[in-house]
Motif scaffolding. Structure first.
Motif, PDB file in Angstrom:
ATOM      1  N   SER A 277       0.684  -1.508   0.311  1.00 48.84           N
ATOM      2  CA  SER A 277       0.137  -0.090   0.277  1.00 48.84           C
ATOM      3  C   SER A 277       0.907   1.343   0.106  1.00 48.84           C
ATOM      4  O   SER A 277       1.605   1.605   0.728  1.00 48.84           O
ATOM      5  N   ASN A 278       0.960   1.930  -1.337  1.00 50.03           N
ATOM      6  CA  ASN A 278       1.381   3.078  -0.978  1.00 50.03           C
ATOM      7  C   ASN A 278       2.794   3.347  -0.887  1.00 50.03           C
ATOM      8  O   ASN A 278       3.569   4.272  -0.089  1.00 50.03           O
TER       9      ASN A 278
ATOM     10  N   SER B 234       6.344   3.547  -1.622  1.00 49.67           N
ATOM     11  CA  SER B 234       8.118   4.563  -1.650  1.00 49.67           C
ATOM     12  C   SER B 234       8.822   4.563  -1.215  1.00 49.67           C
ATOM     13  O   SER B 234       8.822   4.129   0.110  1.00 49.67           O
TER      14      SER B 234
ATOM     15  N   TYR C  58      12.673   9.124  -6.262  1.00 51.75           N
ATOM     16  CA  TYR C  58      12.774   7.964  -5.913  1.00 51.75           C
ATOM     17  C   TYR C  58      12.686   6.960  -6.881  1.00 51.75           C
ATOM     18  O   TYR C  58      12.267   6.758  -7.470  1.00 51.75           O
TER      19      TYR C  58
ATOM     20  N   ASN D  37       7.420   4.582  -6.551  1.00 50.97           N
ATOM     21  CA  ASN D  37       6.478   6.265  -6.011  1.00 50.97           C
ATOM     22  C   ASN D  37       5.367   5.623  -5.970  1.00 50.97           C
ATOM     23  O   ASN D  37       4.906   5.350  -6.594  1.00 50.97           O
ATOM     24  N   ASP D  38       4.821   5.830  -4.080  1.00 54.17           N
ATOM     25  CA  ASP D  38       3.422   5.305  -4.249  1.00 54.17           C
ATOM     26  C   ASP D  38       3.109   4.190  -4.663  1.00 54.17           C
ATOM     27  O   ASP D  38       1.914   4.472  -5.504  1.00 54.17           O
ATOM     28  N   PHE D  39       3.969   3.177  -4.652  1.00 51.38           N
ATOM     29  CA  PHE D  39       3.415   1.709  -5.322  1.00 51.38           C
ATOM     30  C   PHE D  39       2.240   1.514  -4.437  1.00 51.38           C
ATOM     31  O   PHE D  39       2.580   0.586  -3.382  1.00 51.38           O
ATOM     32  N   THR D  40       1.791   0.510  -4.609  1.00 51.66           N
ATOM     33  CA  THR D  40       0.089  -0.396  -4.349  1.00 51.66           C
ATOM     34  C   THR D  40      -0.251  -1.624  -5.089  1.00 51.66           C
ATOM     35  O   THR D  40      -0.610  -1.338  -6.839  1.00 51.66           O
TER      36      THR D  40
ATOM     37  N   SER E  16       8.122   5.365   2.973  1.00 48.99           N
ATOM     38  CA  SER E  16       6.927   5.530   3.126  1.00 48.99           C
ATOM     39  C   SER E  16       6.325   4.524   3.122  1.00 48.99           C
ATOM     40  O   SER E  16       6.293   3.540   2.378  1.00 48.99           O
ATOM     41  N   GLY E  17       4.960   4.144   3.345  1.00 43.43           N
ATOM     42  CA  GLY E  17       4.156   2.834   3.476  1.00 43.43           C
ATOM     43  C   GLY E  17       4.194   1.862   3.270  1.00 43.43           C
ATOM     44  O   GLY E  17       4.898   2.034   4.451  1.00 43.43           O
TER      45      GLY E  17
ATOM     46  N   GLU F 251       6.788   2.608 -11.023  1.00 44.98           N
ATOM     47  CA  GLU F 251       5.085   2.726 -10.817  1.00 44.98           C
ATOM     48  C   GLU F 251       4.613   1.686 -11.794  1.00 44.98           C
ATOM     49  O   GLU F 251       5.702   1.512 -12.516  1.00 44.98           O
TER      50      GLU F 251
END
Length: 250
Positions: free
Chosen positions: A8-9, A11, A20, A23-26, A60-61, A214
């Protein structure tokens, strides 16, 4: 099927890096899949796998493996995952049997259970007659097969594979892929990275094509081919999504 990996999200930005790596990987990976993570050099594959294996921390995430997190359940996760790196993780002056007995003991396997598992695995991959030969005398394909066995002796629920057939002959490649399919049939979820797109097309049940940290596309190999104009195979899809630009990476 139930997700065994939930991301979930997620980074990651390395110190002093301008961009990054992830990057905001879900992403969700279901139990029982052979899931291919495909992308050019520098796409973020190694960073993602390194985080899932607990080698580096995300910026993060979050993510879970079998509903477990490294913050609370690191030892439990380590017991249920297997990792087969691209580089050989073997002791060259030890025999194949000695290497595997050593790695098996690190997973707390011992006695006849470990001995039988080593013999069974070597036999399946055509290496039993070389069990007591030193690894330094093995060909690349033979080393690759022993390297694989070392990562799966404990019957992991999740297996991470980095280029498992790189640099091997056709016979070794077929033996490795047959062994992996048998593992998957017996319940192991496989996360696989490779630059062999034709191999991935035949081997994987589901694929995510990633670039610049991504996800560009996700689905079964056939669904990705069908959804891409003029694509005849997975390589056509890959080029259509990631372009022809060279990805030299230092």
């Amino acid at each position: 099927m139930q997700p065994i990996i939930q991301i979930s999200n997620l980074s990651k930005k390395y110190k002093d890096a301008e961009m990054y790596s992830l990057n905001d990987f879900t992403l969700s990976i279901n139990e029982g899949e052979i899931f291919g993570l495909l992308g050019p050099n520098g796409a973020g594959k190694t960073t993602l796998i390194s985080m899932l294996c607990g080698l580096i921390k995300p910026t993060s995430g979050s993510f879970t493996i079998a509903n477990l997190t490294y913050a609370k359940n690191a030892n439990e996760i380590k017991k249920i995952i297997g990792v087969v790196p691209q580089e050989y993780a073997l002791y060259p002056t030890l025999t194949a049997r000695e290497n595997l007995m050593y790695f098996g003991s690190m997973y707390s396997l011992k006695g006849d259970i470990l001995k039988d598992k080593v013999i069974e695995s070597l036999d399946f991959l055509g290496l039993l007659k070389f069990a007591d030969k030193r690894i330094e005398t093995f060909s690349g394909g033979m080393k690759r097969r022993v390297n694989l066995i070392a990562g799966i002796l404990h019957n992991p629920k999740v297996l991470f594979l980095d280029e498992p057939t790189v640099g091997v002959d056709v016979q070794s490649k077929n033996a490795i892929l047959d062994y992996l399919k048998e593992l998957n049939h017996n319940g192991t979820t496989i996360i696989y990275t490779s630059h062999h797109l034709s191999e991935a097309e035949d081997f994987c049940t589901d694929i995510a094509i990633i670039d610049r940290g991504e996800i560009y596309a996700e689905g079964t190999p056939m669904s990705l081919i069908t959804a891409t104009a003029n694509a005849k195979n997975l390589e056509d899809v890959f080029i259509a999504l990631t372009g022809n630009e060279l990805r030299d990476d230092i």
